[in-house]
Design an enzyme around this catalytic site. Structure first.
Site, PDB file in Angstrom:
ATOM      1  N   ASN A  67       0.827  -1.201   0.000  1.00  0.00           N
ATOM      2  CA  ASN A  67       0.000   0.000   0.000  1.00  0.00           C
ATOM      3  C   ASN A  67       0.865   1.255   0.000  1.00  0.00           C
ATOM      4  OD1 ASN A  67      -0.297   1.727   2.698  1.00  0.00           O
ATOM      5  ND2 ASN A  67       0.195  -0.386   3.287  1.00  0.00           N
ATOM      6  N   ASN A 122       3.857   7.485  14.765  1.00  0.00           N
ATOM      7  CA  ASN A 122       4.211   6.839  13.508  1.00  0.00           C
ATOM      8  C   ASN A 122       5.448   7.541  12.943  1.00  0.00           C
ATOM      9  OD1 ASN A 122       4.451   5.706  10.992  1.00  0.00           O
ATOM     10  ND2 ASN A 122       2.351   6.093  10.359  1.00  0.00           N
ATOM     11  N   CYS A 125       6.556   5.059   8.542  1.00  0.00           N
ATOM     12  CA  CYS A 125       5.887   4.720   7.284  1.00  0.00           C
ATOM     13  C   CYS A 125       6.882   4.770   6.128  1.00  0.00           C
ATOM     14  CB  CYS A 125       4.747   5.699   7.021  1.00  0.00           C
ATOM     15  SG  CYS A 125       3.880   5.401   5.469  1.00  0.00           S
ATOM     16  N   LYS A 161       6.270   3.655  17.129  1.00  0.00           N
ATOM     17  CA  LYS A 161       6.150   2.587  16.138  1.00  0.00           C
ATOM     18  C   LYS A 161       7.337   2.670  15.180  1.00  0.00           C
ATOM     19  CE  LYS A 161       2.892   0.330  13.000  1.00  0.00           C
ATOM     20  NZ  LYS A 161       1.520   0.351  12.446  1.00  0.00           N
ATOM     21  N   ILE A 187       6.232  -4.243  13.974  1.00  0.00           N
ATOM     22  CA  ILE A 187       6.921  -3.306  13.106  1.00  0.00           C
ATOM     23  C   ILE A 187       5.902  -2.624  12.208  1.00  0.00           C
ATOM     24  CG2 ILE A 187       9.142  -4.514  13.039  1.00  0.00           C
ATOM     25  CD1 ILE A 187       8.172  -5.934  10.475  1.00  0.00           C
ATOM     26  N   SER A 189       5.163  -1.458   8.109  1.00  0.00           N
ATOM     27  CA  SER A 189       5.281  -2.247   6.886  1.00  0.00           C
ATOM     28  C   SER A 189       6.714  -2.261   6.356  1.00  0.00           C
ATOM     29  CB  SER A 189       4.311  -1.748   5.821  1.00  0.00           C
ATOM     30  OG  SER A 189       4.448  -0.360   5.620  1.00  0.00           O
ATOM     31  N   GLY A 240       2.452  -7.536  12.549  1.00  0.00           N
ATOM     32  CA  GLY A 240       2.992  -7.975  11.268  1.00  0.00           C
ATOM     33  C   GLY A 240       2.538  -9.371  10.898  1.00  0.00           C
ATOM     34  N   GLY A 241       1.492  -9.474  10.096  1.00  0.00           N
ATOM     35  CA  GLY A 241       1.087 -10.749   9.530  1.00  0.00           C
ATOM     36  C   GLY A 241       0.333 -11.693  10.427  1.00  0.00           C
ATOM     37  N   GLY A 262      -3.907  -6.160  11.465  1.00  0.00           N
ATOM     38  CA  GLY A 262      -4.304  -5.218  10.436  1.00  0.00           C
ATOM     39  C   GLY A 262      -4.771  -5.886   9.162  1.00  0.00           C
TER      40      GLY A 262
END
Length: 305
Positions: A67, A122, A125, A161, A187, A189, A240-241, A262
């Site tokens: 994304n 954040n 990113c 983050k 983490i 992305s 994460g995942g 997420g």
């Protein structure tokens, strides 16, 4: 049995909504709390409005999603109205904020600190606009200064983050802790990465590049949590995942106090929180553990189950 303490705040369970999914409106945050999450994190927002990137902003790849939304934001004044809607009696409310300077972060934090239970910074990113995001989180000095600026401004707990796109994430985590962070989220992305349309020959995303999330990044997230657990004495939130209770157990064993979910919500819906909570409770009942606390950092201890 599933209760856990995060930065002095009790969560009914360790399952949290990650920033960026269903977090743009107070009503959707309440929906996630009603679906069984112990806490929700808003979509990241900033001092001023930011349009972000044009569509397409997401593309599915094997093992997850790429994304590049560009940290679109309505601005803090508009987002206050959404935070006011969140029913904090149902669970813990966390605001995710971003900025280009420590002053930006501290301003936004001061504007919303009385509307939330916690703030997540954040600084990570991988596709942010205007010098925000990983441009800060890849620099330990900037990371520490941002955290310190916010901590000097608000009384609520602050999470930092962090990005995995660094040479040594332990160095960044230590900097965040030195700045006064109450906890660390690991983490954001991975990437940036990209996908090309073989029919047109052009990148699919309008921004060309974006951050990778989903099951494929879980092993990296687990390793980051495991490494950082050994060098800081503050709570860690793993993300994460995560798709199931087994994934949650892995993060807890690695050293996480709580986890965020997420991308999997896009496939399973908000019901994933109650489903995982039920199976996590069953796992604990069938194990030698008495609580979530017993599981945190278990992979660092001598001996087997």
């Amino acid at each position: 049995m599933l209760k856990t303490n995060l930065c002095g705040i009790e969560l009914e369970n360790p399952l949290m909504l990650a920033a960026g999914i269903l977090g743009s409106h107070g009503s959707s945050l309440n929906w996630v709390l009603d679906s069984g999450a112990g806490a929700v994190v808003s979509k990241s927002f900033s001092k001023d409005a930011n349009e972000g990137y044009h569509n397409p902003t997401t593309v599915e790849v094997e093992g997850g999603i790429i994304n590049a939304i560009g940290l679109s934001s309505p601005g803090v004044e508009a987002f206050k109205e959404e935070l006011e809607i969140v029913d904090r009696n149902k669970g813990v409310s966390i605001a995710s904020i971003y900025g280009a300077t420590p002053e930006d972060f501290s301003y936004v934090a001061s504007e919303i600190s009385d509307l939330v239970d916690m703030i997540e910074l954040n600084v990570s990113c991988p596709h942010a606009m205007g010098g925000c995001g990983a441009a800060i989180g890849q620099n330990p000095v900037l990371t520490e200064s941002v955290v310190q600026a916010v901590k000097d401004t608000v009384d609520v707990p602050v999470l930092a983050k962090l990005t995995p796109n660094v040479t040594d994430i332990k160095e960044i985590a230590i900097a965040a802790a030195n700045g006064g962070a109450d906890g660390i989220t690991l983490i954001n992305s991975l990437g940036p990465g990209m996908r090309i349309d073989i029919t047109t020959g052009h990148p699919i995303l309008a921004n060309k590049f974006g951050g990778m999330s989903g099951p494929a990044i879980k092993p990296i997230a687990i390793r980051c949590v495991y490494d950082v657990y050994d060098v800081v004495d503050i709570p860690i939130v793993g993300v994460g995942g995560i798709r199931n209770y087994e994934d949650v157990v892995e993060f807890l064993y690695a050293g996480a106090n709580a986890v965020q979910i997420g991308t999997s919500i896009l496939y399973e819906g908000p019901e994933i929180f109650s489903d995982i909570a039920i199976k996590l409770s069953q796992f604990i009942e069938a194990s030698s553990f008495n609580s979530i606390e017993d599981m945190i950092g278990f992979a660092h201890k001598d001996g087997d189950l």
